[in-house]
Design a protein around this motif. Structure first.
Motif, PDB file in Angstrom:
ATOM      1  N   ARG A 257       0.178  -0.937   0.400  1.00  0.00           N
ATOM      2  CA  ARG A 257      -0.025   0.204   0.026  1.00  0.00           C
ATOM      3  C   ARG A 257       0.988   1.333   0.147  1.00  0.00           C
ATOM      4  O   ARG A 257       1.882   1.536   0.956  1.00  0.00           O
TER       5      ARG A 257
ATOM      6  N   GLN B 143       1.119   7.076   2.888  1.00  0.00           N
ATOM      7  CA  GLN B 143       0.110   8.208   2.904  1.00  0.00           C
ATOM      8  C   GLN B 143       0.708   9.469   3.476  1.00  0.00           C
ATOM      9  O   GLN B 143       1.239   9.128   4.404  1.00  0.00           O
TER      10      GLN B 143
ATOM     11  N   ASP C  17     -15.315  12.382   5.823  1.00  0.00           N
ATOM     12  CA  ASP C  17     -13.227  12.285   6.157  1.00  0.00           C
ATOM     13  C   ASP C  17     -13.086  12.805   7.787  1.00  0.00           C
ATOM     14  O   ASP C  17     -13.239  12.173   8.568  1.00  0.00           O
TER      15      ASP C  17
ATOM     16  N   THR D 213     -11.430   6.931  15.605  1.00  0.00           N
ATOM     17  CA  THR D 213     -12.415   5.455  16.432  1.00  0.00           C
ATOM     18  C   THR D 213     -12.612   5.648  17.975  1.00  0.00           C
ATOM     19  O   THR D 213     -13.030   5.480  19.002  1.00  0.00           O
TER      20      THR D 213
ATOM     21  N   ALA E 151      -7.396   8.889   5.249  1.00  0.00           N
ATOM     22  CA  ALA E 151      -7.818   7.318   4.637  1.00  0.00           C
ATOM     23  C   ALA E 151      -8.363   6.504   6.131  1.00  0.00           C
ATOM     24  O   ALA E 151      -9.572   5.308   5.935  1.00  0.00           O
ATOM     25  N   ASP E 152      -7.780   6.828   7.493  1.00  0.00           N
ATOM     26  CA  ASP E 152      -8.336   6.264   8.477  1.00  0.00           C
ATOM     27  C   ASP E 152      -9.662   6.060   8.642  1.00  0.00           C
ATOM     28  O   ASP E 152     -10.246   5.041   9.459  1.00  0.00           O
TER      29      ASP E 152
ATOM     30  N   ARG F  52     -12.115   5.943   6.906  1.00  0.00           N
ATOM     31  CA  ARG F  52     -12.691   5.502   6.177  1.00  0.00           C
ATOM     32  C   ARG F  52     -11.980   3.577   6.311  1.00  0.00           C
ATOM     33  O   ARG F  52     -13.562   2.975   6.880  1.00  0.00           O
ATOM     34  N   ARG F  53     -11.843   3.128   7.428  1.00  0.00           N
ATOM     35  CA  ARG F  53     -11.474   1.960   7.849  1.00  0.00           C
ATOM     36  C   ARG F  53     -11.645   2.014   8.554  1.00  0.00           C
ATOM     37  O   ARG F  53     -12.767   0.700   9.152  1.00  0.00           O
ATOM     38  N   ALA F  54     -12.268   2.853   9.410  1.00  0.00           N
ATOM     39  CA  ALA F  54     -12.163   3.150  11.097  1.00  0.00           C
ATOM     40  C   ALA F  54     -14.124   2.572  11.186  1.00  0.00           C
ATOM     41  O   ALA F  54     -14.659   2.297  11.928  1.00  0.00           O
ATOM     42  N   ARG F  55     -14.892   2.720  10.022  1.00  0.00           N
ATOM     43  CA  ARG F  55     -16.173   1.970   9.989  1.00  0.00           C
ATOM     44  C   ARG F  55     -16.458   0.867   9.661  1.00  0.00           C
ATOM     45  O   ARG F  55     -17.430   0.460  10.740  1.00  0.00           O
ATOM     46  N   SER F  56     -15.581   0.607   9.306  1.00  0.00           N
ATOM     47  CA  SER F  56     -15.557  -1.176   9.625  1.00  0.00           C
ATOM     48  C   SER F  56     -14.765  -1.566  10.968  1.00  0.00           C
ATOM     49  O   SER F  56     -13.629  -1.479  11.119  1.00  0.00           O
TER      50      SER F  56
ATOM     51  N   ASP G  93     -19.845  -3.538  10.168  1.00  0.00           N
ATOM     52  CA  ASP G  93     -19.800  -1.676  10.062  1.00  0.00           C
ATOM     53  C   ASP G  93     -20.736  -0.769  11.007  1.00  0.00           C
ATOM     54  O   ASP G  93     -22.251  -1.531  10.347  1.00  0.00           O
TER      55      ASP G  93
END
Length: 286
Positions: free
Chosen positions: A6, A9, A174, A235, A258-259, A261-265, A271
Motif C-alpha cells: 500500500r 499516506q 472523512d 476511533t 483514509a483512517d 474510511r477504515r474505522a467504519r469497519s 460496519d
C-alpha cells in the motif's frame, strides 16, 4: 504471486486555533486570527479551524448589532483576508462568521483554500439567544471533496444532534471541522471531560469521522466559554487536546484521513454504515 504494498499516506496536519475574540472588535479579532493562522501554517498545518463567530464575538446585545458586524460571504473583509492568507500559505481554512445575505443573518462558517473560496456552512441548530438574531441554516450538511479528502462542517450546538455527524458520514466525509463557542453545561462534575468533548468523541467513534473542534476562551458580557478545543480520531480517542480552559492556544495533530474510511469497519462482522437499520428508523419524523 506478488503483493503490492500500500503506498504510504502523506499525513495531513490539522490545527485548531483557540482564541479569545472581543465582542464588536472586528478589526482586532480579524488581525488576531490572521496572525494565528500564519503561525499554524508555519508550523506545518494544512487544514486550520477557527472558532465560531471568531471575527465578531458571540454575545450580541441586539439583532442590529449582529447585523452591523455581519458580512457577505465571500466578498466581505474578513472572508477576503482569510482567502488571501489561504492562497499565500497554500492552506485550507474553516472560520466561523456572522453572515449577512440580504435581510437575513446566519451563524455560518466559510471554507476557503489555496484556490480561493470553497463553500459556506450555516448552523442548523441555534443555541439560546442566537434564535433572536439568526435564521436556521438552510444549506443542509454539505460535504466538499478536496485534494486531501472529504470535508464537512458543523457549528457548536449542531453536535448535540447525532444526525449532523451521521449525515456527513453517509455522504462520505472523512473529517468534520467544528467551529464552536462551548459554554458550561449544568451539573458538570469537577475533573471530568466537558460534555462537549464527550459528544465530539462519541460522534467521531459512532460515525468513523475525524472531528476537529476549535473553541474560544474568555468571558464576554458575563458569559464564560469553555475552551478545551480538541481533535478526535475516527476511533473516538483524542489525537490532540483538550486545550486549556482559559488560554489562547493552537493544538495540532498529524492524521491520515483514509483512517476514517477504515474505522467504519469495527471488525469482520460489523460496519457502522452497513449495520444501520433503515427499515426501523425510516425518516424518523415522529
Amino acid at each position: 504471486m506478488t503483493t503490492r504494498a500500500r503506498p504510504p499516506q502523506s499525513p495531513l496536519r490539522v490545527a485548531c486555533i483557540q482564541m479569545a475574540p472581543e465582542i464588536g472588535q472586528k478589526k482586532a479579532n480579524l488581525e488576531k486570527s490572521l496572525s494565528l493562522i500564519e503561525r499554524a501554517a508555519k508550523e506545518g498545518a494544512s487544514l486550520i479551524v477557527l472558532p465560531e463567530l471568531c471575527n465578531t464575538g458571540y454575545v450580541f446585545d441586539s439583532r442590529t448589532e449582529a447585523f452591523e458586524l455581519a458580512e457577505a460571504i465571500p466578498d466581505g473583509e474578513s472572508c477576503q483576508a482569510w482567502i488571501g492568507l489561504a492562497q499565500q500559505f497554500r492552506v485550507t481554512i474553516v472560520a466561523g462568521i456572522a453572515e449577512r445575505e440580504g435581510p437575513s443573518l446566519y451563524n455560518a462558517a466559510v471554507l476557503t483554500g489555496p484556490e480561493g473560496y470553497i463553500g459556506t456552512y450555516r448552523k442548523n441548530h441555534l443555541w439560546g439567544e442566537e434564535k433572536l438574531f439568526f435564521e436556521p441554516g438552510n444549506v443542509g450538511v454539505p460535504v466538499w471533496s478536496l485534494p486531501f479528502g472529504r470535508v464537512a462542517v458543523a457549528i457548536c450546538y449542531d453536535q448535540w444532534f447525532p444526525e449532523i455527524y451521521r449525515l456527513a458520514a453517509l455522504q462520505g466525509a472523512d473529517i468534520v471541522c467544528t467551529p464552536t463557542n462551548w459554554v458550561p453545561m449544568p451539573g458538570q462534575p469537577e475533573g471530568q471531560l466537558a460534555m462537549a468533548n464527550i459528544l465530539a468523541m462519541a460522534g467521531a467513534h459512532s460515525n468513523g469521522l475525524f472531528i476537529a473542534a476549535a473553541d474560544r476562551v474568555g468571558t464576554e458580557r458575563g458569559q464564560p466559554f469553555l475552551g478545551q478545543s480538541l481533535i478526535v480520531n475516527p476511533t473516538g480517542w483524542i489525537a490532540a487536546g483538550p486545550a486549556s480552559d482559559s488560554e489562547e492556544q493552537i493544538i495540532s495533530a498529524d492524521i491520515d484521513l483514509a483512517d476514517a474510511r477504515r474505522a467504519r469497519s469495527l471488525n469482520t462482522f460489523n460496519d457502522l454504515m452497513r449495520d444501520r437499520r433503515g427499515d426501523l428508523y425510516g425518516d424518523m419524523r415522529l
